[in-house]
Each structure stands twice: as C-alpha cells, then as structure tokens.
Design a protein around this motif. Structure first.
Motif, PDB file in Angstrom:
ATOM      1  N   PHE A  42       0.590  -1.278  -0.220  1.00  0.00           N
ATOM      2  CA  PHE A  42       0.565   0.210   0.259  1.00  0.00           C
ATOM      3  C   PHE A  42       1.022   1.275  -0.522  1.00  0.00           C
ATOM      4  CE2 PHE A  42      -2.242   3.240   2.387  1.00  0.00           C
ATOM      5  CZ  PHE A  42      -3.393   3.269   1.308  1.00  0.00           C
ATOM      6  N   LEU A  43       1.809   1.390   0.830  1.00  0.00           N
ATOM      7  CA  LEU A  43       3.189   2.464   0.815  1.00  0.00           C
ATOM      8  C   LEU A  43       3.519   3.229  -0.518  1.00  0.00           C
ATOM      9  CD1 LEU A  43       4.122   1.913   4.799  1.00  0.00           C
ATOM     10  CD2 LEU A  43       2.595   3.833   4.252  1.00  0.00           C
ATOM     11  N   PRO A  48       4.049   7.204  -7.146  1.00  0.00           N
ATOM     12  CA  PRO A  48       3.410   7.033  -8.787  1.00  0.00           C
ATOM     13  C   PRO A  48       4.674   5.908  -9.514  1.00  0.00           C
ATOM     14  CG  PRO A  48       3.435   9.442  -8.347  1.00  0.00           C
ATOM     15  CD  PRO A  48       4.048   8.653  -7.024  1.00  0.00           C
ATOM     16  N   VAL A  49       3.865   4.706 -10.661  1.00  0.00           N
ATOM     17  CA  VAL A  49       4.947   4.387 -10.800  1.00  0.00           C
ATOM     18  C   VAL A  49       6.210   3.654 -10.457  1.00  0.00           C
ATOM     19  CG1 VAL A  49       6.107   3.754 -13.244  1.00  0.00           C
ATOM     20  CG2 VAL A  49       4.720   5.955 -13.020  1.00  0.00           C
ATOM     21  N   VAL A  50       6.997   4.197  -9.288  1.00  0.00           N
ATOM     22  CA  VAL A  50       8.084   3.559  -9.773  1.00  0.00           C
ATOM     23  C   VAL A  50       7.363   2.729  -8.060  1.00  0.00           C
ATOM     24  CG1 VAL A  50      10.403   3.805  -8.206  1.00  0.00           C
ATOM     25  CG2 VAL A  50       9.743   5.314  -9.988  1.00  0.00           C
ATOM     26  N   GLY A  51       6.708   2.809  -7.293  1.00  0.00           N
ATOM     27  CA  GLY A  51       5.981   2.052  -6.116  1.00  0.00           C
ATOM     28  C   GLY A  51       5.665   0.837  -6.643  1.00  0.00           C
ATOM     29  N   ASP A  52       4.933   1.024  -7.758  1.00  0.00           N
ATOM     30  CA  ASP A  52       3.505   0.206  -8.540  1.00  0.00           C
ATOM     31  C   ASP A  52       5.199  -0.946  -8.851  1.00  0.00           C
ATOM     32  OD1 ASP A  52       1.264   1.077  -7.321  1.00  0.00           O
ATOM     33  OD2 ASP A  52       1.453   2.338  -9.361  1.00  0.00           O
ATOM     34  N   PRO A  93      -3.726   6.752 -11.582  1.00  0.00           N
ATOM     35  CA  PRO A  93      -4.504   7.620  -9.678  1.00  0.00           C
ATOM     36  C   PRO A  93      -5.125   7.126  -9.387  1.00  0.00           C
ATOM     37  CG  PRO A  93      -3.087   8.976 -11.943  1.00  0.00           C
ATOM     38  CD  PRO A  93      -3.960   7.469 -12.163  1.00  0.00           C
ATOM     39  N   PHE A  94      -5.482   7.086  -7.896  1.00  0.00           N
ATOM     40  CA  PHE A  94      -6.479   7.094  -7.249  1.00  0.00           C
ATOM     41  C   PHE A  94      -7.367   5.601  -6.907  1.00  0.00           C
ATOM     42  CE2 PHE A  94      -5.711  11.925  -7.921  1.00  0.00           C
ATOM     43  CZ  PHE A  94      -5.141  12.650  -6.328  1.00  0.00           C
ATOM     44  N   VAL A  95      -7.097   5.512  -8.054  1.00  0.00           N
ATOM     45  CA  VAL A  95      -8.125   4.104  -7.594  1.00  0.00           C
ATOM     46  C   VAL A  95      -6.774   2.523  -7.304  1.00  0.00           C
ATOM     47  CG1 VAL A  95      -9.146   1.864  -9.840  1.00  0.00           C
ATOM     48  CG2 VAL A  95      -9.265   4.443 -10.447  1.00  0.00           C
TER      49      VAL A  95
END
Length: 129
Positions: A42-43, A48-52, A93-95
């Motif tokens: 979750f964190l 954006p992008v890199v975290g996913d 984003p957000f979703v």
C-alpha cells in the motif's frame, strides 16, 4: 523478524519466508481509526509508477518461490494474474491506491500456496492462533 528466516529450499523454509513477505507487504501495521491492516504494498503504491513497479517485483518474488515449490503452471498463472492485476490497477491514480487497500494480491497468492503446501507438504502446516 527477517533475521530468523531460514535460507533453505525445503517446503517449510519456503513457507516461512513467503508468510513473512506477505505480512510485510499486506499487514505490517494497522491504520488507526479504521483498524485495517496495511503494509509495504500500500505504501509503495502511493509513489507513482516506481512504487507500483517495486511492489510488483516483490509480489513476483512470492510467485518465484512458489515456482521453486513445483506448483502447477495453472497455479503460477493465477498468481501472476493477481500480481499483474494489482500492478495495472496501481498505475491508475487514486484507483490504484484503493485497489492496494482492498485487493490484496499477496494474501490471495499466499492462500494458493498454503493450499498447495497443505496438500503436498502437510508437515509444513502451522497452527495460527
């Protein structure tokens, strides 16, 4: 927590590593007020992008461990589908943030792995209390 994890390739060692990773990714701490556990997945999803991408890589490691257990291609495909679905939703984003909060791909994958281990390696079963 991680300093006591075994490095072996036996089913019991793999089970403990996967359970520890799932706990880190999905249930590291509880959000005050709503008493909902969240984790690193979750964190990371908030970046954006890199975290996913990082969260998907960690989820893929769980699938790699499952592959080393000799799980079927169908099971591995389901697990990669969970990780992929979570990663694709995370790009929106957000979703994606809401998806990380409700769709716990690593917990779903742990459930698939536990079923396999309970069937083919019953000696690795642990009692949760």
């Amino acid at each position: 927590m991680f300093d006591q994890l075994p490095l072996g390739r036996d089913a019991a060692a793999v089970r403990r590593r996967i359970e520890a990773m799932e706990k880190l990714l999905e249930r590291s701490f509880t959000v005050p007020g709503i008493n909902r556990p969240v984790g690193l997945d979750f964190l990371l999803g908030l970046v954006p992008v890199v975290g996913d991408v990082a969260a998907a890589a960690l989820g893929s490691w769980v699938v790699w461990e499952a592959r080393n257990l000799g799980m079927s291609k169908f099971q591995l495909a389901r697990m990669m589908g969970n990780v992929g679905f979570d990663a694709v939703l995370g790009l929106v984003p957000f979703v994606g943030d809401a998806a990380d909060f409700f769709f716990r791909s690593n917990t779903r994958n742990l459930r698939i792995i536990r079923r396999h281990l309970d069937k083919y390696h019953p000696g690795t079963a642990t009692v949760e209390g």
